[in-house]
Design an enzyme around this catalytic site. Structure first.
Site, short mmCIF file in Angstrom:
data_model
loop_
_atom_site.label_atom_id
_atom_site.label_comp_id
_atom_site.label_asym_id
_atom_site.label_seq_id
_atom_site.Cartn_x
_atom_site.Cartn_y
_atom_site.Cartn_z
N ASN A 128 29.89 27.91 46.26
CA ASN A 128 28.99 28.89 46.85
C ASN A 128 27.90 29.29 45.86
OD1 ASN A 128 31.51 29.66 45.81
ND2 ASN A 128 31.22 31.78 46.41
N GLU B 102 26.65 24.61 61.06
CA GLU B 102 28.00 24.94 61.50
C GLU B 102 28.07 24.87 63.02
OE1 GLU B 102 29.60 28.44 59.57
OE2 GLU B 102 28.61 27.85 57.71
N TYR C 114 32.93 25.43 53.80
CA TYR C 114 32.33 24.95 55.05
C TYR C 114 31.59 23.63 54.84
CZ TYR C 114 33.41 29.31 57.41
OH TYR C 114 34.09 30.35 57.99
N LYS D 15 26.92 32.30 65.38
CA LYS D 15 26.47 31.39 66.44
C LYS D 15 27.72 30.90 67.13
CE LYS D 15 25.30 27.09 65.16
NZ LYS D 15 24.82 25.90 64.42
N CYS E 232 23.17 30.79 55.24
CA CYS E 232 22.12 30.02 54.56
C CYS E 232 20.71 30.60 54.68
CB CYS E 232 22.11 28.59 55.07
SG CYS E 232 23.59 27.69 54.61
N ASN F 77 15.27 24.97 55.37
CA ASN F 77 15.85 26.19 55.94
C ASN F 77 14.79 27.26 56.20
OD1 ASN F 77 18.40 25.29 56.24
ND2 ASN F 77 19.27 26.32 54.49
N ASP G 52 39.71 23.26 44.87
CA ASP G 52 39.20 24.62 44.95
C ASP G 52 40.12 25.52 44.12
OD1 ASP G 52 37.22 25.95 47.41
OD2 ASP G 52 38.36 27.31 46.13
P1 NAD Z 1 32.05 28.42 50.82
O1 NAD Z 1 32.05 29.78 50.23
O2 NAD Z 1 32.63 28.21 52.18
O3 NAD Z 1 32.84 27.42 49.83
C1 NAD Z 1 32.65 27.40 48.46
C2 NAD Z 1 34.01 27.19 47.79
O4 NAD Z 1 33.82 26.94 46.40
C3 NAD Z 1 34.93 28.40 47.88
O5 NAD Z 1 36.13 28.04 48.54
C4 NAD Z 1 35.20 28.79 46.41
O6 NAD Z 1 36.53 29.23 46.17
C5 NAD Z 1 34.93 27.47 45.71
N1 NAD Z 1 34.61 27.60 44.28
C6 NAD Z 1 33.69 28.41 43.71
N2 NAD Z 1 33.65 28.19 42.38
C7 NAD Z 1 34.57 27.23 42.12
C8 NAD Z 1 34.99 26.55 40.93
N3 NAD Z 1 34.42 26.82 39.74
N4 NAD Z 1 35.97 25.64 41.02
C9 NAD Z 1 36.54 25.33 42.23
N5 NAD Z 1 36.17 25.93 43.38
C10 NAD Z 1 35.19 26.85 43.33
O7 NAD Z 1 30.56 27.91 50.78
P2 NAD Z 1 29.86 26.83 51.76
O8 NAD Z 1 29.42 27.48 53.01
O9 NAD Z 1 30.70 25.60 51.82
O10 NAD Z 1 28.53 26.53 50.93
C11 NAD Z 1 28.58 25.80 49.72
C12 NAD Z 1 27.16 25.46 49.30
O11 NAD Z 1 26.57 24.62 50.31
C13 NAD Z 1 26.23 26.67 49.19
O12 NAD Z 1 25.32 26.42 48.13
C14 NAD Z 1 25.49 26.69 50.52
O13 NAD Z 1 24.22 27.29 50.41
C15 NAD Z 1 25.36 25.20 50.82
N6 NAD Z 1 25.25 24.88 52.25
C16 NAD Z 1 26.02 25.53 53.17
C17 NAD Z 1 25.94 25.17 54.52
C18 NAD Z 1 26.78 25.85 55.57
O14 NAD Z 1 26.56 25.60 56.75
N7 NAD Z 1 27.73 26.69 55.23
C19 NAD Z 1 25.10 24.12 54.91
C20 NAD Z 1 24.34 23.47 53.93
C21 NAD Z 1 24.43 23.86 52.60
C1 UDX Z 2 21.43 26.11 59.00
C2 UDX Z 2 20.56 24.85 59.11
O1 UDX Z 2 20.31 24.57 60.50
C3 UDX Z 2 21.28 23.67 58.47
O2 UDX Z 2 20.44 22.51 58.49
C4 UDX Z 2 21.62 24.03 57.05
O3 UDX Z 2 22.32 22.97 56.43
C5 UDX Z 2 22.45 25.30 56.98
O4 UDX Z 2 21.74 26.37 57.65
P1 UDX Z 2 23.53 27.07 60.29
O5 UDX Z 2 23.17 28.34 59.62
O6 UDX Z 2 24.92 26.58 60.19
O7 UDX Z 2 22.61 25.88 59.75
O8 UDX Z 2 23.21 27.17 61.86
P2 UDX Z 2 21.83 27.10 62.71
O9 UDX Z 2 22.10 26.32 63.92
O10 UDX Z 2 20.69 26.70 61.90
O11 UDX Z 2 21.64 28.62 63.17
C6 UDX Z 2 21.31 29.64 62.25
C7 UDX Z 2 21.05 30.92 63.01
O12 UDX Z 2 19.84 30.83 63.77
C8 UDX Z 2 22.15 31.29 64.01
O13 UDX Z 2 22.38 32.67 63.98
C9 UDX Z 2 21.57 30.84 65.34
O14 UDX Z 2 22.12 31.52 66.42
C10 UDX Z 2 20.11 31.20 65.12
N1 UDX Z 2 19.19 30.46 66.00
C11 UDX Z 2 19.13 29.09 65.95
C12 UDX Z 2 18.33 31.16 66.85
O15 UDX Z 2 18.37 32.39 66.89
N2 UDX Z 2 17.46 30.45 67.64
C13 UDX Z 2 17.38 29.09 67.61
O16 UDX Z 2 16.56 28.53 68.35
C14 UDX Z 2 18.25 28.39 66.74
#
Ligand code: NAD
Ligand code: UDX
Length: 486
Positions: free
Chosen positions: A90, A166, A14, A340, A277, A225, A36
């Site tokens: 991840n 997201e 993501y 969400k 997160c 966060n 990946d």
């Molecule tokens: P994700 O699970 O969607 O993606 C992680 C990917 O890494 C997976 O596809 C997995 O197969 C791959 N992977 C794991 N180990 C590997 C390796 N050794 N070599 C190659 N590929 C490998 O996770 P995500 O949601 O993208 O989150 C990634 C990081 O970013 C996390 O630390 C998360 O906390 C952070 N983050 C996520 C969000 C979000 O909105 N999802 C926002 C900000 C930060």
């Molecule tokens: C969050 C942070 O916002 C982002 O900056 C970080 O990089 C990753 O984590 P995300 O989890 O993708 O992003 O979505 P976010 O919009 O933050 O919502 C998180 C949860 O809180 C959802 O379930 C949403 O529905 C809920 N939410 C959000 C509430 O219940 N009330 C609000 O006012 C806002």
């Protein structure tokens, strides 16, 4: 190095996918390869059906895939060729061993670091994109330097946490409030920060690229966060008080949000926050505080999660008590399963807890979500907490419900009207825009009476629904008892 030409990102999830797509889109002269281990995920990135649903993402990917954006499982070669390596794997909550249930599992990160060290024959900037505990750069630095055969190869580590949310990832990446880069205060560290900054500065104003030391950057991500989640838990706590007193949580949110010191965003009371997160990162923060002996600080942040769990339970209890203290054998429509709107992501979605609570009391559920397929819903409901992000179940993991129990109690529908037909109640769990404009007269006519609506997101027009004939419970709003005293 001031003008990198090759970027590789490990982790096509993501964060890795959309972030790299935006860099490739904005920097046509930089070759970006996202790698990946998961072949299926890479195949999807190379297809017309991307592995994640995110508004605007497909257009960005289509504009540069095959030009300067590539998706591959050839991790070793792509890393070896790169000037800058982003690590966006991840970092889930640990499920076994020391710190289980709280600490971040850095096994994927360390695996990536060992691979980088083993294939590198040239110096590289290594960027922590994953959210990691403060001081991770120190540990990863040792893993990298001590596992690389060539002593001439230097790895400069930067922390560049990602703040996208997201559902709005493309908007957030295109116009970020800020980009944060943490690095060492040395000549090499400052040069690396400038090199990475030069990539973002192709489209982000320089003053929005914040510079910090490594530990501040790492800790800022966890703190951001935690603060965001804390606002939601604060409003959710007030929603309970509103229901007990006849106040309206949306009016309270508006009144306090117009104070410029508080601001209007992130004040929506809800059935509970979800997503991959917030809970994970707060638990990680709690664990770090405990590890350095700051029990009171750990307890303070832990209460944000406790309030979130309380809110999810409270919602379930309100449904059961509202429906004459029993939902046994009653059909309940669940509108929305994603955590969400505008995403198909279900990680830590409050829908899982709500469904578990209602199934435990004997309800039959029919779930409708425009983006989440049936298999995903059934898998989520049968997966123990924290294990969704781990490929294999550890020994002794407790299943919340057996797959056959879920099959028996939960059906899904690709049509919201069908999901509601014959039900005693409908529960709005995700704030999908389309829920506001459904034909509620038609839905009411198809339901058992009395027909209940439990709005866990406050997205419906409650007075209008009452005039249709529904009994409406809306989160943090005056209860029907207050509105129509007997
Ligand atoms: P994700 O699970 O969607 O993606 C992680 C990917 O890494 C997976 O596809 C997995 O197969 C791959 N992977 C794991 N180990 C590997 C390796 N050794 N070599 C190659 N590929 C490998 O996770 P995500 O949601 O993208 O989150 C990634 C990081 O970013 C996390 O630390 C998360 O906390 C952070 N983050 C996520 C969000 C979000 O909105 N999802 C926002 C900000 C930060
Ligand atoms: C969050 C942070 O916002 C982002 O900056 C970080 O990089 C990753 O984590 P995300 O989890 O993708 O992003 O979505 P976010 O919009 O933050 O919502 C998180 C949860 O809180 C959802 O379930 C949403 O529905 C809920 N939410 C959000 C509430 O219940 N009330 C609000 O006012 C806002």
């Amino acid at each position: 190095m001031t003008s990198p030409t090759r970027i590789c990102c490990i982790g096509a999830g993501y964060v890795g996918g959309p972030t790299m797509a935006m860099i490739a889109y904005k920097c046509p002269d930089i070759q970006v390869t996202v790698v990946d281990l998961n072949q299926q995920r890479i195949d999807a990135w190379n297809s017309e059906t991307l592995p994640i649903y995110e508004p605007g993402l497909h257009e960005v990917v289509k504009a540069c895939r095959g030009r300067n954006l590539f998706f591959s499982t050839d991790c070793r070669q792509s890393v070896a060729d790169a000037d800058i390596v982003f690590v966006s794997v991840n970092t889930p909550t640990k499920v076994t061993g020391v710190g289980a249930g709280k600490a971040a599992d850095l096994a994927y990160w360390e695996g990536a670091a060992r691979m980088i060290a083993s294939v590198s024959t040239s110096s590289k900037i290594i960027v922590e994109k994953s959210t990691v505990p403060v001081k991770t750069a120190e540990a990863i630095g040792k893993v990298l330097q001590r596992n690389c055969a060539d002593p001439e190869v230097h790895f400069e580590i930067l922390s560049n946490p990602e703040f996208l949310a997201e559902g709005t990832a493309i908007k957030d990446l295109e116009n970020p409030d800020r980009v944060l880069i943490g690095g060492r205060d040395t000549e090499e560290g400052r040069a690396a920060v400038e090199a990475l900054s030069s990539v973002y500065e192709r489209w982000v104003p320089r003053e929005r690229v914040l510079r910090a030391n490594l530990w501040s950057a790492e800790l800022s991500k966890l703190t951001a966060n935690a603060m965001l989640a804390q606002r939601i838990s604060s409003m959710n706590s007030i929603s309970a008080l509103c229901e007990a007193t006849g106040a309206d949580v949306q009016q309270v949110a508006h009144a306090i949000g117009t104070d410029s010191r508080i601001g209007p965003k992130f004040l929506n009371a809800s059935v509970g926050f979800g997503g991959s997160c917030f809970q994970k990162d707060i638990l990680n923060l709690v664990y770090i505080c405990e590890s350095v002996g700051l029990k009171q600080v750990a307890d303070y942040w832990h209460s944000v999660i406790q309030m979130n769990d309380y809110q999810k339970n409270r919602f379930v209890e309100r449904v059961i008590s509202g429906m004459f203290n029993t939902v046994s054998g009653k059909k309940i429509a669940i509108l929305g399963f994603a955590f969400k709107k505008d995403t198909g992501d279900t990680r830590e979605t409050p829908a899982i807890d709500v469904c578990h609570g209602l199934i435990s009391d004997g309800a039959d559920l029919c779930v409708y979500d425009p983006q989440v397929p049936k298999d995903q819903i059934h898998r989520d409901l049968a997966t123990p907490k924290f294990l969704w992000d781990h490929p294999t179940l550890p020994n002794g993991a407790q299943m919340p419900f057996s797959c056959s129990q879920i099959e028996k109690s939960v059906t899904t529908s690709s049509d919201p009207y069908q999901a509601c037909a014959g039900s005693h109640a409908l529960c709005v769990i995700t704030e999908w825009d389309e829920f506001a404009s459904l034909d509620y007269e038609r839905i009411y006519a198809s339901m058992s009476k009395p027909a209940f609506i439990f709005d866990g997101r406050n997205v419906l027009e409650h007075e209008r629904l009452r005039s249709v004939g529904f009994i409406v419970y809306a989160l943090g709003k005056p209860l029907e008892a207050f509105l129509r005293p007997e």
